[in-house]
Design a protein around this motif. Structure first.
Motif, PDB file in Angstrom:
ATOM      1  N   THR A  35       0.810  -1.216   0.000  1.00  0.00           N
ATOM      2  CA  THR A  35       0.000   0.000   0.000  1.00  0.00           C
ATOM      3  C   THR A  35       0.843   1.266   0.000  1.00  0.00           C
ATOM      4  N   TYR A  36       1.927   1.275   0.775  1.00  0.00           N
ATOM      5  CA  TYR A  36       2.636   2.531   1.032  1.00  0.00           C
ATOM      6  C   TYR A  36       4.046   2.661   0.455  1.00  0.00           C
ATOM      7  N   HIS A  37       4.670   1.608  -0.031  1.00  0.00           N
ATOM      8  CA  HIS A  37       6.075   1.748  -0.432  1.00  0.00           C
ATOM      9  C   HIS A  37       6.283   2.708  -1.606  1.00  0.00           C
ATOM     10  N   ASP A  38       5.263   2.870  -2.428  1.00  0.00           N
ATOM     11  CA  ASP A  38       5.358   3.812  -3.563  1.00  0.00           C
ATOM     12  C   ASP A  38       4.629   5.125  -3.299  1.00  0.00           C
ATOM     13  N   HIS A  39       4.227   5.345  -2.073  1.00  0.00           N
ATOM     14  CA  HIS A  39       3.468   6.553  -1.738  1.00  0.00           C
ATOM     15  C   HIS A  39       4.318   7.805  -2.031  1.00  0.00           C
ATOM     16  N   PRO A  40       3.729   8.833  -2.637  1.00  0.00           N
ATOM     17  CA  PRO A  40       4.482  10.055  -2.934  1.00  0.00           C
ATOM     18  C   PRO A  40       5.134  10.692  -1.700  1.00  0.00           C
ATOM     19  N   ALA A  41       4.524  10.518  -0.525  1.00  0.00           N
ATOM     20  CA  ALA A  41       5.098  11.103   0.689  1.00  0.00           C
ATOM     21  C   ALA A  41       6.402  10.425   1.091  1.00  0.00           C
ATOM     22  N   LEU A  42       6.704   9.274   0.501  1.00  0.00           N
ATOM     23  CA  LEU A  42       7.980   8.598   0.751  1.00  0.00           C
ATOM     24  C   LEU A  42       8.897   8.698  -0.464  1.00  0.00           C
ATOM     25  N   GLY A  43       8.612   9.667  -1.306  1.00  0.00           N
ATOM     26  CA  GLY A  43       9.386   9.860  -2.525  1.00  0.00           C
ATOM     27  C   GLY A  43      10.546  10.827  -2.355  1.00  0.00           C
ATOM     28  N   PRO A  44      11.286  11.018  -3.409  1.00  0.00           N
ATOM     29  CA  PRO A  44      12.465  11.882  -3.382  1.00  0.00           C
ATOM     30  C   PRO A  44      12.193  13.317  -2.935  1.00  0.00           C
ATOM     31  N   ASP A  45      11.026  13.856  -3.287  1.00  0.00           N
ATOM     32  CA  ASP A  45      10.738  15.245  -2.910  1.00  0.00           C
ATOM     33  C   ASP A  45      10.644  15.417  -1.395  1.00  0.00           C
ATOM     34  N   THR A  46      10.079  14.445  -0.717  1.00  0.00           N
ATOM     35  CA  THR A  46       9.992  14.521   0.750  1.00  0.00           C
ATOM     36  C   THR A  46      11.374  14.468   1.373  1.00  0.00           C
ATOM     37  N   PHE A  47      12.213  13.567   0.890  1.00  0.00           N
ATOM     38  CA  PHE A  47      13.574  13.462   1.429  1.00  0.00           C
ATOM     39  C   PHE A  47      14.379  14.720   1.111  1.00  0.00           C
ATOM     40  N   ALA A  48      14.161  15.276  -0.064  1.00  0.00           N
ATOM     41  CA  ALA A  48      14.851  16.520  -0.423  1.00  0.00           C
ATOM     42  C   ALA A  48      14.464  17.640   0.534  1.00  0.00           C
ATOM     43  N   ARG A  49      13.180  17.719   0.851  1.00  0.00           N
ATOM     44  CA  ARG A  49      12.700  18.768   1.753  1.00  0.00           C
ATOM     45  C   ARG A  49      13.185  18.545   3.189  1.00  0.00           C
ATOM     46  N   LEU A  50      13.076  17.316   3.675  1.00  0.00           N
ATOM     47  CA  LEU A  50      13.435  17.036   5.066  1.00  0.00           C
ATOM     48  C   LEU A  50      14.939  17.097   5.328  1.00  0.00           C
ATOM     49  N   TYR A  51      15.729  16.690   4.341  1.00  0.00           N
ATOM     50  CA  TYR A  51      17.176  16.562   4.571  1.00  0.00           C
ATOM     51  C   TYR A  51      18.012  17.532   3.747  1.00  0.00           C
ATOM     52  N   ASP A  52      17.333  18.461   3.070  1.00  0.00           N
ATOM     53  CA  ASP A  52      18.013  19.504   2.301  1.00  0.00           C
ATOM     54  C   ASP A  52      19.014  18.923   1.299  1.00  0.00           C
ATOM     55  N   VAL A  53      18.504  17.989   0.482  1.00  0.00           N
ATOM     56  CA  VAL A  53      19.314  17.388  -0.572  1.00  0.00           C
ATOM     57  C   VAL A  53      18.582  17.532  -1.898  1.00  0.00           C
ATOM     58  N   ASP A  54      19.286  17.313  -2.980  1.00  0.00           N
ATOM     59  CA  ASP A  54      18.699  17.358  -4.312  1.00  0.00           C
ATOM     60  C   ASP A  54      17.890  16.079  -4.531  1.00  0.00           C
ATOM     61  N   ALA A  55      16.626  16.212  -4.883  1.00  0.00           N
ATOM     62  CA  ALA A  55      15.749  15.051  -5.073  1.00  0.00           C
ATOM     63  C   ALA A  55      16.294  14.085  -6.127  1.00  0.00           C
ATOM     64  N   ALA A  56      17.040  14.593  -7.096  1.00  0.00           N
ATOM     65  CA  ALA A  56      17.594  13.734  -8.146  1.00  0.00           C
ATOM     66  C   ALA A  56      18.605  12.728  -7.595  1.00  0.00           C
ATOM     67  N   TRP A  57      19.160  13.009  -6.420  1.00  0.00           N
ATOM     68  CA  TRP A  57      20.171  12.128  -5.822  1.00  0.00           C
ATOM     69  C   TRP A  57      19.576  11.109  -4.851  1.00  0.00           C
ATOM     70  N   VAL A  58      18.298  11.203  -4.558  1.00  0.00           N
ATOM     71  CA  VAL A  58      17.660  10.271  -3.622  1.00  0.00           C
ATOM     72  C   VAL A  58      17.414   8.945  -4.335  1.00  0.00           C
ATOM     73  N   LYS A  59      17.871   7.848  -3.707  1.00  0.00           N
ATOM     74  CA  LYS A  59      17.731   6.514  -4.291  1.00  0.00           C
ATOM     75  C   LYS A  59      16.751   5.702  -3.440  1.00  0.00           C
ATOM     76  N   ARG A  60      15.765   5.096  -4.088  1.00  0.00           N
ATOM     77  CA  ARG A  60      14.759   4.279  -3.398  1.00  0.00           C
ATOM     78  C   ARG A  60      14.892   2.839  -3.870  1.00  0.00           C
ATOM     79  N   THR A  61      14.929   1.910  -2.916  1.00  0.00           N
ATOM     80  CA  THR A  61      15.021   0.498  -3.251  1.00  0.00           C
ATOM     81  C   THR A  61      13.991  -0.285  -2.444  1.00  0.00           C
ATOM     82  N   PRO A  62      12.894  -0.698  -3.057  1.00  0.00           N
ATOM     83  CA  PRO A  62      11.938  -1.535  -2.348  1.00  0.00           C
ATOM     84  C   PRO A  62      12.479  -2.960  -2.225  1.00  0.00           C
TER      85      PRO A  62
END
Length: 102
Positions: A35-62
């Motif tokens: 249900t939640y592993h692909d949720h937008p709130a767990l996407g690169p944009d959230t990590f970019a906002r929370l951790y002040d990083v470029d969303a393009a560098w966030v890597k997700r591995t289910p």
């Protein structure tokens, strides 16, 4: 509206070398993972906002076999840098616990 802390039985963060941090989100069931592993709130944009990083560098591995999502992002400064406040990145996961999964 569930939060990350409501759908995950365990969340941890750790250093993934001197330049990266990895956050592991262990969902409380395979169904919750689906249900939640692909949720937008767990996407690169959230990590970019929370951790002040470029969303393009966030890597997700289910990891479906473990009902787990692994997310890695670059550290703002190298591990052990003079401004380092969490050398092993063990406290970085806390910012995610309150993220809404609406």
């Amino acid at each position: 509206m569930p939060k990350v802390s409501d759908v995950c039985r365990y969340v941890r963060s750790k250093a993934a070398g001197p330049f990266w941090v990895t956050v592991d989100l262990f969902f409380d069931s395979p169904e919750t993972f689906r249900t939640y592993h692909d949720h937008p709130a767990l996407g690169p944009d959230t990590f970019a906002r929370l951790y002040d990083v470029d969303a393009a560098w966030v890597k997700r591995t289910p990891v479906p076999d473990l009902a787990m999502l692994k997310v890695s992002y670059p550290r703002p400064t190298p591990q052990g840098w003079i401004t380092e406040r969490d050398m092993h990145s063990g406290q970085q996961y806390v910012r995610l616990l309150g993220v809404d999964l609406d």
